[in-house]
Design a protein around this motif. Sequence first.
Motif, PDB file in Angstrom:
ATOM      1  N   UNK A   1       5.769  -2.894  -0.295  1.00 29.86           N
ATOM      2  CA  UNK A   1       4.511  -3.317  -0.907  1.00 29.86           C
ATOM      3  C   UNK A   1       4.724  -4.104  -2.197  1.00 29.86           C
ATOM      4  N   UNK A   2       3.885  -5.100  -2.392  1.00 28.58           N
ATOM      5  CA  UNK A   2       3.942  -5.900  -3.624  1.00 28.58           C
ATOM      6  C   UNK A   2       2.699  -5.709  -4.477  1.00 28.58           C
ATOM      7  N   UNK A   3       1.818  -4.791  -4.062  1.00 25.29           N
ATOM      8  CA  UNK A   3       0.614  -4.487  -4.831  1.00 25.29           C
ATOM      9  C   UNK A   3       0.544  -2.980  -5.048  1.00 25.29           C
ATOM     10  N   UNK A   4      -0.285  -2.571  -6.005  1.00 26.30           N
ATOM     11  CA  UNK A   4      -0.371  -1.139  -6.326  1.00 26.30           C
ATOM     12  C   UNK A   4      -1.727  -0.601  -5.907  1.00 26.30           C
ATOM     13  N   UNK A   5      -1.929  -0.552  -4.570  1.00 21.94           N
ATOM     14  CA  UNK A   5      -3.210  -0.022  -4.169  1.00 21.94           C
ATOM     15  C   UNK A   5      -3.492   0.159  -2.700  1.00 21.94           C
ATOM     16  N   UNK A   6      -2.998  -0.678  -1.825  1.00 19.25           N
ATOM     17  CA  UNK A   6      -3.496  -0.619  -0.450  1.00 19.25           C
ATOM     18  C   UNK A   6      -3.020   0.607   0.304  1.00 19.25           C
ATOM     19  N   UNK A   7      -1.833   1.113  -0.028  1.00 16.31           N
ATOM     20  CA  UNK A   7      -1.302   2.264   0.689  1.00 16.31           C
ATOM     21  C   UNK A   7      -0.872   1.968   2.110  1.00 16.31           C
ATOM     22  N   UNK A   8      -0.934   0.692   2.509  1.00 15.78           N
ATOM     23  CA  UNK A   8      -0.604   0.338   3.893  1.00 15.78           C
ATOM     24  C   UNK A   8       0.837   0.659   4.238  1.00 15.78           C
ATOM     25  N   UNK A   9       1.699   0.694   3.224  1.00 15.07           N
ATOM     26  CA  UNK A   9       3.130   0.928   3.467  1.00 15.07           C
ATOM     27  C   UNK A   9       3.439   2.362   3.882  1.00 15.07           C
ATOM     28  N   UNK A  10       2.479   3.282   3.726  1.00 17.12           N
ATOM     29  CA  UNK A  10       2.717   4.669   4.142  1.00 17.12           C
ATOM     30  C   UNK A  10       1.664   5.166   5.124  1.00 17.12           C
ATOM     31  N   UNK A  11       0.732   4.329   5.522  1.00 14.65           N
ATOM     32  CA  UNK A  11      -0.437   4.822   6.251  1.00 14.65           C
ATOM     33  C   UNK A  11      -0.350   4.598   7.751  1.00 14.65           C
ATOM     34  N   UNK A  12      -1.250   5.293   8.474  1.00 16.84           N
ATOM     35  CA  UNK A  12      -1.397   5.118   9.911  1.00 16.84           C
ATOM     36  C   UNK A  12      -2.546   4.154  10.235  1.00 16.84           C
ATOM     37  N   UNK A  13      -2.923   3.322   9.274  1.00 23.77           N
ATOM     38  CA  UNK A  13      -4.021   2.381   9.426  1.00 23.77           C
ATOM     39  C   UNK A  13      -3.509   0.945   9.516  1.00 23.77           C
ATOM     40  N   UNK A  14      -4.236   0.121  10.258  1.00 26.35           N
ATOM     41  CA  UNK A  14      -4.125  -1.333  10.166  1.00 26.35           C
ATOM     42  C   UNK A  14      -5.538  -1.884  10.274  1.00 26.35           C
ATOM     43  N   UNK A  15      -5.875  -2.817   9.404  1.00 26.14           N
ATOM     44  CA  UNK A  15      -7.217  -3.401   9.397  1.00 26.14           C
ATOM     45  C   UNK A  15      -7.078  -4.898   9.662  1.00 26.14           C
ATOM     46  N   UNK A  16      -7.737  -5.362  10.717  1.00 25.09           N
ATOM     47  CA  UNK A  16      -7.621  -6.739  11.176  1.00 25.09           C
ATOM     48  C   UNK A  16      -9.018  -7.352  11.250  1.00 25.09           C
ATOM     49  N   UNK A  17      -9.136  -8.629  10.879  1.00 26.77           N
ATOM     50  CA  UNK A  17     -10.428  -9.315  10.899  1.00 26.77           C
ATOM     51  C   UNK A  17     -10.675  -9.973  12.254  1.00 26.77           C
ATOM     52  N   UNK A  18     -11.832  -9.671  12.817  1.00 29.69           N
ATOM     53  CA  UNK A  18     -12.323 -10.335  14.027  1.00 29.69           C
ATOM     54  C   UNK A  18     -13.164 -11.515  13.558  1.00 29.69           C
ATOM     55  N   UNK A  19     -12.603 -12.715  13.623  1.00 27.75           N
ATOM     56  CA  UNK A  19     -13.289 -13.884  13.066  1.00 27.75           C
ATOM     57  C   UNK A  19     -14.495 -14.285  13.898  1.00 27.75           C
ATOM     58  N   UNK A  20     -14.491 -13.987  15.185  1.00 25.97           N
ATOM     59  CA  UNK A  20     -15.627 -14.349  16.034  1.00 25.97           C
ATOM     60  C   UNK A  20     -16.863 -13.523  15.673  1.00 25.97           C
ATOM     61  N   UNK A  21     -16.655 -12.226  15.450  1.00 24.64           N
ATOM     62  CA  UNK A  21     -17.776 -11.336  15.124  1.00 24.64           C
ATOM     63  C   UNK A  21     -17.986 -11.192  13.623  1.00 24.64           C
ATOM     64  N   UNK A  22     -17.041 -11.704  12.842  1.00 24.08           N
ATOM     65  CA  UNK A  22     -17.098 -11.617  11.382  1.00 24.08           C
ATOM     66  C   UNK A  22     -17.165 -10.161  10.911  1.00 24.08           C
ATOM     67  N   UNK A  23     -16.288  -9.343  11.501  1.00 29.00           N
ATOM     68  CA  UNK A  23     -16.162  -7.946  11.092  1.00 29.00           C
ATOM     69  C   UNK A  23     -14.689  -7.612  11.014  1.00 29.00           C
TER      70      UNK A  23
END
Length: 424
Positions: free
Chosen positions: A178-200
């Motif tokens: 990680x290069x930021x101090x906040x997302x926690x993505x480096x230890x988590x079981x989450x991934x968040x991806x943008x659906x550009x067609x639905x804009x969500x």
Amino acid sequence: MSLVPGAVATSGHDPSAEWSRDEFQCELVGPQRAGTEAALRSSRLAKFHVPEIVFGPGSLAELGHCALRLGGRRPFLVTDPGLMEAGWVDEAVGHLRRVGLRPVVWHDVTPNPKGHEVEAGFRRYTETGSDVIVGLGGGSCIDAAKGVAILSGNGGRILDYEGVDQVVQPIPPTVMVPSTSGTGADVSQFAVITDTAERVKITIVSRTLVPEISVIDPRLLTTMPGWLNAATGLDALTHAIEAFVSRAHNPLTDNHALHAVRLIMENLARTQFEPKDFGPRLAMAQASLEAGMAFTNAILGATHAMSHQVGGLLDAPHGVVNGVILPHVIRYNAEAWPERFVALGEAAGIPTAGLPAHEVALRLADRVRALADDVGVPKGLGSLGVADSDVPGLARTALKDACMATNPRELDVWDVQTLFREAL
């Protein structure tokens, strides 16, 4: 109802009260009964899944050895142009090559990674015959790296994996830096991806997404722009608070969540106003780590469920949106379960002696808003581009987000609309 991986369904307003009184009958009375029930609650089955962690200044030098231990020969390094410009990619590639590896660098990631970007990265991954996947950057790079790993092991379209435990096949080994101090993505079981067609934004939750190794070198935080430092710091604060009050919290997650709140409240503003002071940077690196370890096991709540929708609609910075919404969600949740916010208030530096629990929760909401003011976050979602006409659609999609399942208080579409309008 199965809420999330490892979570326990609840029916009352107290998410920690998961013991059936019919199943446990005891003749103890008064303090004895209270003490016994408290012990039972604290000893219930707890889930705590985290990567191997390499933490400290200069730890990036271990990257090559980490990839090699996972069987890497041709690691696939996912990053972005900003990290390349800052020089961290060159350093990382040097460490990988030093142990005899032949890394491939893919840097076509934008903030709030898009489904088509992830699929392009996967094509590059297969074309180059890569193996171990390394994510170097903020949450966007790490989520994109996880997305490439998902497709490598499971195929299809990345947007098809929305929800809980939809990633059923193993994925390649991953190392996250990680290069930021906040997302926690480096230890988590989450991934968040943008659906550009639905804009969500879609949320993918699976134990398979917890990286094998997280390499946390606080030096990388020193090249963040101020707005990103503020945004990711508030994201970490939201992780800690939502994890602590989550329906799926447990004693292992609680300790990390509370310590993260304390570290963030004491150090985030200092990193903004004294960016060259390394002490606060080190503290924020630890805060991000602990908040990440808490939320990946306890999951989150309504703030994240709502924030994901705004991010998908406007491509807005996730942590900034969290900073706007979080005080409103604290006030809403405190109406049902104010006692849980007392320990959070104490961790945030609020004098709580003699104060009713609900008053502590309200002061915590105000304290969060004051910190957001200090680091330059807008007062409302309107200034980010959200219009009142957007609210019904945002509320509908927020209720479908996986993070909503563990919010400590139930919400319907009207409740979510009210919260969005309060945050405008």
